[in-house]
Design a protein around this motif. Sequence first.
Motif, short mmCIF file in Angstrom:
data_model
loop_
_atom_site.label_atom_id
_atom_site.label_comp_id
_atom_site.label_asym_id
_atom_site.label_seq_id
_atom_site.Cartn_x
_atom_site.Cartn_y
_atom_site.Cartn_z
N ASP A 33 12.52 6.70 -3.29
CA ASP A 33 11.60 7.48 -4.12
C ASP A 33 10.20 6.89 -4.11
O ASP A 33 9.20 7.62 -4.12
CB ASP A 33 12.14 7.57 -5.54
N VAL A 34 10.13 5.56 -4.11
CA VAL A 34 8.85 4.86 -4.03
C VAL A 34 9.04 3.64 -3.14
O VAL A 34 10.06 2.94 -3.25
CB VAL A 34 8.37 4.41 -5.43
N PHE A 35 8.08 3.40 -2.24
CA PHE A 35 8.09 2.11 -1.54
C PHE A 35 6.68 1.54 -1.51
O PHE A 35 5.69 2.27 -1.38
CB PHE A 35 8.73 2.19 -0.16
N ALA A 36 6.63 0.22 -1.70
CA ALA A 36 5.37 -0.51 -1.77
C ALA A 36 5.29 -1.50 -0.61
O ALA A 36 6.27 -2.20 -0.32
CB ALA A 36 5.27 -1.26 -3.11
N LEU A 37 4.14 -1.55 0.02
CA LEU A 37 3.94 -2.40 1.20
C LEU A 37 2.77 -3.35 0.98
O LEU A 37 1.77 -2.98 0.35
CB LEU A 37 3.68 -1.53 2.43
N GLN A 38 2.91 -4.57 1.52
CA GLN A 38 1.84 -5.54 1.50
C GLN A 38 1.45 -5.89 2.94
O GLN A 38 2.18 -5.60 3.87
CB GLN A 38 2.25 -6.81 0.74
N GLU A 39 0.29 -6.56 3.09
CA GLU A 39 -0.28 -6.84 4.41
C GLU A 39 -0.32 -5.55 5.23
O GLU A 39 0.13 -5.49 6.37
CB GLU A 39 0.45 -7.97 5.13
N VAL A 40 -0.87 -4.53 4.59
CA VAL A 40 -1.05 -3.23 5.25
C VAL A 40 -2.45 -3.24 5.85
O VAL A 40 -3.45 -3.04 5.15
CB VAL A 40 -0.88 -2.07 4.24
N ASN A 41 -2.50 -3.49 7.14
CA ASN A 41 -3.77 -3.81 7.80
C ASN A 41 -4.34 -2.64 8.59
O ASN A 41 -3.64 -1.70 8.95
CB ASN A 41 -3.56 -4.99 8.76
N GLN A 42 -5.64 -2.79 8.84
CA GLN A 42 -6.34 -2.00 9.85
C GLN A 42 -7.39 -2.91 10.46
O GLN A 42 -7.87 -3.84 9.79
CB GLN A 42 -6.98 -0.74 9.26
N THR A 43 -7.74 -2.68 11.70
CA THR A 43 -8.78 -3.48 12.34
C THR A 43 -10.13 -3.09 11.77
O THR A 43 -10.52 -1.91 11.81
CB THR A 43 -8.77 -3.27 13.86
N ALA A 44 -10.84 -4.07 11.20
CA ALA A 44 -12.09 -3.78 10.50
C ALA A 44 -13.12 -3.12 11.42
O ALA A 44 -13.92 -2.30 10.97
CB ALA A 44 -12.65 -5.06 9.90
N SER A 45 -13.09 -3.46 12.72
CA SER A 45 -14.06 -2.92 13.66
C SER A 45 -13.61 -1.62 14.32
O SER A 45 -14.33 -1.07 15.16
CB SER A 45 -14.35 -3.96 14.75
N ALA A 46 -12.43 -1.13 13.97
CA ALA A 46 -11.91 0.09 14.60
C ALA A 46 -12.70 1.31 14.15
O ALA A 46 -13.33 1.32 13.08
CB ALA A 46 -10.43 0.26 14.24
N PRO A 47 -12.69 2.38 14.95
CA PRO A 47 -13.36 3.62 14.53
C PRO A 47 -12.67 4.23 13.32
O PRO A 47 -11.51 3.93 13.03
CB PRO A 47 -13.25 4.51 15.76
N LEU A 48 -13.39 5.09 12.63
CA LEU A 48 -12.82 5.75 11.46
C LEU A 48 -11.66 6.66 11.86
O LEU A 48 -11.62 7.20 12.97
CB LEU A 48 -13.90 6.58 10.76
N LEU A 49 -10.72 6.80 10.95
CA LEU A 49 -9.60 7.71 11.15
C LEU A 49 -10.11 9.14 11.02
O LEU A 49 -10.65 9.53 9.99
CB LEU A 49 -8.52 7.43 10.11
N GLY A 50 -9.92 9.92 12.06
CA GLY A 50 -10.48 11.26 12.07
C GLY A 50 -9.71 12.26 11.23
O GLY A 50 -10.29 13.13 10.57
N ASP A 51 -8.40 12.17 11.26
CA ASP A 51 -7.55 13.16 10.60
C ASP A 51 -6.59 12.42 9.67
O ASP A 51 -5.59 11.86 10.12
CB ASP A 51 -6.77 13.96 11.65
N VAL A 52 -6.90 12.40 8.39
CA VAL A 52 -6.08 11.67 7.42
C VAL A 52 -4.79 12.43 7.16
O VAL A 52 -4.83 13.63 6.86
CB VAL A 52 -6.85 11.46 6.10
N PRO A 53 -3.63 11.77 7.26
CA PRO A 53 -2.35 12.45 7.01
C PRO A 53 -2.29 13.03 5.60
O PRO A 53 -2.95 12.54 4.67
CB PRO A 53 -1.31 11.35 7.20
N ALA A 54 -1.49 14.06 5.44
CA ALA A 54 -1.34 14.74 4.16
C ALA A 54 -0.81 13.77 3.11
O ALA A 54 -0.13 12.80 3.41
CB ALA A 54 -0.41 15.93 4.30
#
Length: 272
Positions: A33-54
């Motif tokens: 029903d709920v899950f929580a995640l840590q160390e959820v990373n993205q590369t700081a220099s990466a391009p912006l996400l164009g299409d954000v999931p629903a």
Amino acid sequence: MKLLTLNTHSLIEPDYEAKRDAFVNFIAKEQPDVFALQEVNQTASAPLLGDVPAGYYPCPCNMVLLKADNHAAAVARMLEERGVHYHWSWLPAKIGYDRYDEGMAVFSRAPITQTENLLLSRSNDYSYWKTRRALGICAGDVWYYAVHMGWWKDEEEPFADQWNALEATAGAKPMAFLLGDFNSEADVRGEGYDLILCSGWQDTFRLAQQRDDGYTVVQAIDGWRDAPDASAKKRIDQIWCSKAVPVRSSRVVFRGTQEPQVSDHAGILIEL
């Protein structure tokens, strides 16, 4: 009702994409029903996400935009492709490993109605690796917090101060769960684990009618390598509740027995 927590070690973990697939397959099957995640990373220099999931619900005062390789966004999209829909939020806390926007995410089957961005550390410096935050979401009338705490003996950023900041907000809610990497060993007395217990919170592991040994770390990991017992098994990933609730079971997942290892931590799955 099922709740899950996992420190993902995302993007850093060897064979990351294969392990991400294994994790998503597990979520699609178990559908907590709920899950929580840590160390959820993205590369700081990466391009912006164009299409954000629903299902994305932004967190207040988060000025860091989603990037193309954001782990939470990838998980949301992969679940959606499997016909499994979650509402989700992501909050970065700091720059990790000198290259990642490192943070937390919470996913909920029920709609998210509110989110909270809690500064836990004394430092509010995004570039400093000891800066700590917690991400809270409200689903229904219950709050769920993704937590990644500091260490008890850190004189600069002590666990006790971070706990006091978290408890002041989460403890004021009618009902709240804390899910995460507490960096505080449950078998060690007089430190962080006992402080949480003495504050009136309930360890769902101890409430569970059925449980295993609960150990989520069984080797030396970052943050513990200088400890005298660096390679000893540890129960540092935990799920706490502000009230005593009936817990049917608590088990360790993703430690290479029933499920494959997907991170340097195993996770915890509880059923209420």
